[in-house]
Design a protein around this motif. Structure first.
Motif, PDB file in Angstrom:
ATOM      1  N   THR A  86     -28.366  24.346  33.691  1.00  0.00           N
ATOM      2  CA  THR A  86     -27.253  25.141  34.212  1.00  0.00           C
ATOM      3  C   THR A  86     -26.679  26.043  33.137  1.00  0.00           C
ATOM      4  O   THR A  86     -26.367  27.218  33.385  1.00  0.00           O
ATOM      5  CB  THR A  86     -26.163  24.221  34.773  1.00  0.00           C
ATOM      6  OG1 THR A  86     -26.731  23.365  35.770  1.00  0.00           O
ATOM      7  CG2 THR A  86     -25.033  25.031  35.400  1.00  0.00           C
ATOM      8  N   ARG A  89     -28.773  29.122  32.630  1.00  0.00           N
ATOM      9  CA  ARG A  89     -28.518  30.130  33.648  1.00  0.00           C
ATOM     10  C   ARG A  89     -27.221  30.879  33.341  1.00  0.00           C
ATOM     11  O   ARG A  89     -27.168  32.118  33.340  1.00  0.00           O
ATOM     12  CB  ARG A  89     -28.424  29.477  35.036  1.00  0.00           C
ATOM     13  CG  ARG A  89     -29.692  28.771  35.495  1.00  0.00           C
ATOM     14  CD  ARG A  89     -29.504  28.085  36.834  1.00  0.00           C
ATOM     15  NE  ARG A  89     -29.361  29.068  37.894  1.00  0.00           N
ATOM     16  CZ  ARG A  89     -30.370  29.637  38.535  1.00  0.00           C
ATOM     17  NH1 ARG A  89     -31.625  29.320  38.227  1.00  0.00           N
ATOM     18  NH2 ARG A  89     -30.150  30.516  39.495  1.00  0.00           N
ATOM     19  N   HIS A  90     -26.160  30.116  33.073  1.00  0.00           N
ATOM     20  CA  HIS A  90     -24.843  30.713  32.848  1.00  0.00           C
ATOM     21  C   HIS A  90     -24.867  31.678  31.659  1.00  0.00           C
ATOM     22  O   HIS A  90     -24.375  32.810  31.746  1.00  0.00           O
ATOM     23  CB  HIS A  90     -23.824  29.592  32.600  1.00  0.00           C
ATOM     24  CG  HIS A  90     -22.424  30.075  32.427  1.00  0.00           C
ATOM     25  ND1 HIS A  90     -21.505  30.093  33.455  1.00  0.00           N
ATOM     26  CD2 HIS A  90     -21.775  30.576  31.345  1.00  0.00           C
ATOM     27  CE1 HIS A  90     -20.368  30.573  33.014  1.00  0.00           C
ATOM     28  NE2 HIS A  90     -20.505  30.869  31.731  1.00  0.00           N
ATOM     29  N   GLU A 116     -24.408  31.994  38.555  1.00  0.00           N
ATOM     30  CA  GLU A 116     -25.336  30.946  38.095  1.00  0.00           C
ATOM     31  C   GLU A 116     -25.850  30.093  39.251  1.00  0.00           C
ATOM     32  O   GLU A 116     -26.915  29.489  39.168  1.00  0.00           O
ATOM     33  CB  GLU A 116     -24.678  30.054  37.051  1.00  0.00           C
ATOM     34  CG  GLU A 116     -23.592  29.136  37.592  1.00  0.00           C
ATOM     35  CD  GLU A 116     -22.833  28.418  36.495  1.00  0.00           C
ATOM     36  OE1 GLU A 116     -22.495  27.250  36.706  1.00  0.00           O
ATOM     37  OE2 GLU A 116     -22.562  29.018  35.442  1.00  0.00           O
TER      38      GLU A 116
END
Length: 235
Positions: A86, A89-90, A116
């Motif tokens: 995660t 992605r962020h 995200e």
């Protein structure tokens, strides 16, 4: 002028909530060793403690965290793997917004929080390639590779660095956009070589000497958002 955050157009799912929890738990210990407590997690997520307690129980049952009543919360190996995915992605999205779309580094967090959960893996990989496979975001936070690997520099928080410490800025927390704007105004950015002045100004904050020889004074709140990779410590 700051841009308003984009409206959430993708419905929030249980999976989104799980990712947000795991990401927040991981980030708390990313640059310091103490694990997060349920009350700290509730504060970070701006949620009621009772809601956090229930979700932490679900995360533990799913094998993402280790937690016992009245104790801190720790990620399992599987929880850490998902948290890093995660964060990748962020932070890629934040980098993309700054480098391709002209956002300021103080404007990207809320946008990335939405995107995200919305971008496909294929599009994310395309963004990664377009950016040249970056290893850190605009704030110096690490972008894990697709396999979850990364290299973290040894760093000390500026407000905890002894007078006379020399180093370069390697990370600036994005939790407070106002701190980012202050550092912009002072001309302090990533990779800036700096030295903590030998004469700390206790009432005003931390005196910082830059490469140009100029000295700026940073408040304790702003100094606590800056991490230095140390070149030398005072004798």
């Amino acid at each position: 002028m700051s841009r308003p955050p984009i409206a959430r157009t993708v419905p929030r799912t249980t999976a989104d909530a799980v990712d947000d929890y795991l990401k927040t738990i991981y980030q708390f210990t990313e640059w310091q060793p103490e694990p997060i407590t349920p009350s700290q997690l509730a504060e970070r997520l701006a949620l009621a403690p009772s809601s956090v307690t229930e979700m932490v129980k679900k995360l533990a049952a799913a094998g993402f965290v280790d937690h016992r009543p009245y104790s801190a919360i720790r990620l399992t190996a599987e929880g850490e793997r998902r948290a890093l995915a995660t964060l990748r992605r962020h932070r890629l999205i934040e980098t993309w917004l700054v480098e391709v779309h002209g956002y300021g580094w103080d404007e990207v967090h809320d946008e990335a929080e939405v995107l995200e959960h919305a971008l496909s893996d294929r599009l994310l990989d395309s963004i990664d390639a377009q950016l040249g496979r970056p290893t850190r975001d605009p704030h110096g936070d690490l972008i894990p590779a697709a396999d979850g690997t990364f290299h973290r520099p040894d760093a000390v928080r500026l407000d905890e660095a002894p007078a006379g410490t020399s180093g370069r800025v390697v990370r600036i927390s994005d939790r407070d956009p106002d701190a980012l704007r202050v550092l912009d105004q002072l001309g302090i950015s990533l990779d800036e070589p700096v030295r903590v002045s030998d004469e700390l100004i206790e009432a005003a904050g931390t005196a910082l000497v830059r490469r140009s020889g100029s000295e700026v004074i940073i408040s304790p709140a702003v100094a606590s958002a800056v991490w230095l990779e140390v070149d030398s410590l005072p004798a």
